[in-house]
Write an enzyme that holds these catalytic residues in place. Structure first.
Site, PDB file in Angstrom:
ATOM      1  N   GLU A  73      66.517 116.346 -24.043  1.00 47.62           N
ATOM      2  CA  GLU A  73      65.633 117.396 -24.542  1.00 47.62           C
ATOM      3  C   GLU A  73      64.223 116.864 -24.792  1.00 47.62           C
ATOM      4  OE1 GLU A  73      68.440 120.671 -26.647  1.00 47.62           O
ATOM      5  OE2 GLU A  73      67.809 119.060 -27.952  1.00 47.62           O
TER       6      GLU A  73
ATOM      7  N   CYS B 286      56.809 115.897 -27.268  1.00 42.40           N
ATOM      8  CA  CYS B 286      57.704 114.945 -27.930  1.00 42.40           C
ATOM      9  C   CYS B 286      58.800 114.597 -26.931  1.00 42.40           C
ATOM     10  CB  CYS B 286      58.290 115.600 -29.177  1.00 42.40           C
ATOM     11  SG  CYS B 286      59.550 114.594 -29.979  1.00 42.40           S
TER      12      CYS B 286
ATOM     13  N   CYS C  13      71.754 108.437 -29.165  1.00 40.95           N
ATOM     14  CA  CYS C  13      71.206 107.368 -30.006  1.00 40.95           C
ATOM     15  C   CYS C  13      72.370 106.712 -30.740  1.00 40.95           C
ATOM     16  CB  CYS C  13      70.234 107.991 -31.019  1.00 40.95           C
ATOM     17  SG  CYS C  13      69.401 106.766 -32.068  1.00 40.95           S
TER      18      CYS C  13
ATOM     19  N   CYS D   5      71.622 107.521 -38.140  1.00 40.83           N
ATOM     20  CA  CYS D   5      70.967 108.080 -39.333  1.00 40.83           C
ATOM     21  C   CYS D   5      71.709 109.357 -39.777  1.00 40.83           C
ATOM     22  CB  CYS D   5      69.498 108.399 -39.057  1.00 40.83           C
ATOM     23  SG  CYS D   5      68.558 106.928 -38.600  1.00 40.83           S
TER      24      CYS D   5
ATOM     25  N   CYS E 271      70.330 113.070 -38.794  1.00 47.76           N
ATOM     26  CA  CYS E 271      69.776 113.332 -37.465  1.00 47.76           C
ATOM     27  C   CYS E 271      70.846 113.762 -36.461  1.00 47.76           C
ATOM     28  CB  CYS E 271      69.071 112.064 -36.973  1.00 47.76           C
ATOM     29  SG  CYS E 271      68.261 112.290 -35.386  1.00 47.76           S
TER      30      CYS E 271
ATOM     31  N   CYS F 274      62.019 117.941 -35.688  1.00 48.46           N
ATOM     32  CA  CYS F 274      62.447 116.538 -35.822  1.00 48.46           C
ATOM     33  C   CYS F 274      63.910 116.434 -36.178  1.00 48.46           C
ATOM     34  CB  CYS F 274      61.702 115.883 -36.979  1.00 48.46           C
ATOM     35  SG  CYS F 274      60.142 115.256 -36.521  1.00 48.46           S
TER      36      CYS F 274
END
Ligand code: SAH
Length: 346
Positions: free
Chosen positions: A87, A100, A107, A111, A114, A328
């Site tokens: 994305e 972005c 990932c 975290c 996220c 974010c």
């Protein structure tokens, strides 16, 4: 097949030379793809047909495109050649278009707040796939994209070589020629790579995801803090500033009842006082699985004022595209339909 987006100019020329073509063909191909942004090889009119057949431009296809009803932010889902999805978020501001991009498929940093990390890491993106996100998005807007943030899915400094290659190609004067000053790279704080980046002579903006001023709070949100704790991270920030003379941004997602108490603000103030930094407070964005909620506005304002009393430059970030899960921490490597959508298939 030569995917031109994957090549810096020197390597492209050398590759063509090996195939028996003169070096200037490399300049021409680089110009078509990185400077003029052509979508297909057929448009490269000054390239002999036999050579055109050896090269390709596109390395991804736009699978879906969602447009925010609130602020025109667009979330693009690209399918890569091996079938993975990434994305990208395209934001239109008064001062220009900003993008972005993702640096990895998924990932593995874990975290707690996220969405990108929920399914783990699938693979690193190549430099050409990072460039592809910019070039493809550029075809959707009239004004050239002039800001790039490496804040999508993935940890850019875990994919160091390809990210630096991307930065050098997008900055190349014979290519897209984007100023490094218009690029922000965000990291969860991989210290060895931060120190290495400081020596690359790349005047970009480094952003550090902090989200906690004590090891206790930060480790509860970001597993990487157990490896690279706050004090060492701050020393790395000092080194980076000393070496580059660039102001560093610290990102701090404000999470209700977790990291938004005045004590954290005081600790943060002590960590940052006198440093060449800027703090960005971000009311945490909703991620269904995480169960976190943004801090109330009054607590964010209080937090900000504690920092500002010591002269620490602090802003509260306005989040774009949250109605399409494009803010974010909301990016994923799979397709999650939301409100407004334009589906395009190529
Ligand atoms: N891996 C890099 C870049 C990707 S995340 C990094 O950690 O910096 C980009 C930014 O979004 C980081 O500051 C990250 O901590 C933040 N972020 C992640 N999830 C978020 C959420 N739910 N709300 C607000 N910010 C979030």
């Amino acid at each position: 097949m030569i995917t031109i987006r994957e090549y810096d100019l020197e390597t492209l020329k050398a590759t063509l030379k090996d195939l028996g073509y003169p070096a200037f063909r490399g300049d021409q191909l680089f110009n078509w793809v990185h400077h003029r942004g052509v979508a297909t090889r057929d448009e490269m009119k000054n390239i002999p047909l036999a050579l055109r057949e050896l090269v390709q431009v596109k390395n991804m296809t736009l699978a879906t495109r969602q447009v925010s009803e609130e602020d025109r932010t667009q979330k693009l889902l690209f399918q890569l050649e091996d079938g993975h999805f990434v994305e990208t978020v395209l934001m239109q501001y008064r001062y220009g278009n900003s993008i972005c991009i993702s640096t990895q498929v998924g990932c593995r940093m874990g975290c707690a707040f996220c969405a990108s990390t929920i399914d783990g890491l699938k693979r690193n993106l190549t430099a050409g796939e990072m460039l592809g996100q910019v070039y493809e998005a550029n075809t959707l807007v009239t004004e050239k994209i002039n800001h790039v943030v490496l804040m999508g899915s993935g940890e850019p400094l875990e994919n160091y070589e390809e990210v630096v290659k991307f930065l050098r190609i997008i900055n190349h004067e014979k290519g897209y020629h984007l100023s490094l000053r218009n690029i922000t790279l965000s990291t969860c704080g991989l210290i060895p790579q931060m120190l290495r980046l400081a020596g690359e002579d790349l005047p970009l903006t480094l952003a550090i995801s902090l989200h906690g001023a004590s090891d206790e709070v930060r480790s509860s949100l970001m597993p990487i803090n157990r490896k690279y704790p706050v004090k060492e991270l701050m020393e790395a920030v000092d080194y980076y500033i000393l070496k580059t003379h660039r102001r560093v941004t610290l990102e701090y997602a404000m999470i209700r009842g977790v990291n938004d108490a005045p004590e954290q603000a005081h600790l943060l103030r002590n960590l940052l006082e006198g440093k060449l930094v800027h703090v960005n407070l971000i009311p945490v964005n909703a991620v269904a699985e995480s169960g976190f909620f943004p801090s109330p506005e009054k607590d964010i304002i209080k937090f900000k004022s504690i920092l500002e009393k010591k002269g620490i430059n602090t802003t509260i970030r306005r989040e774009l595209g949250s109605d399409i899960n494009a803010a974010c921490g909301q990016l994923r490597n799979s397709y999650h339909p939301t409100k407004v959508e334009i589906v395009q298939r190529h």
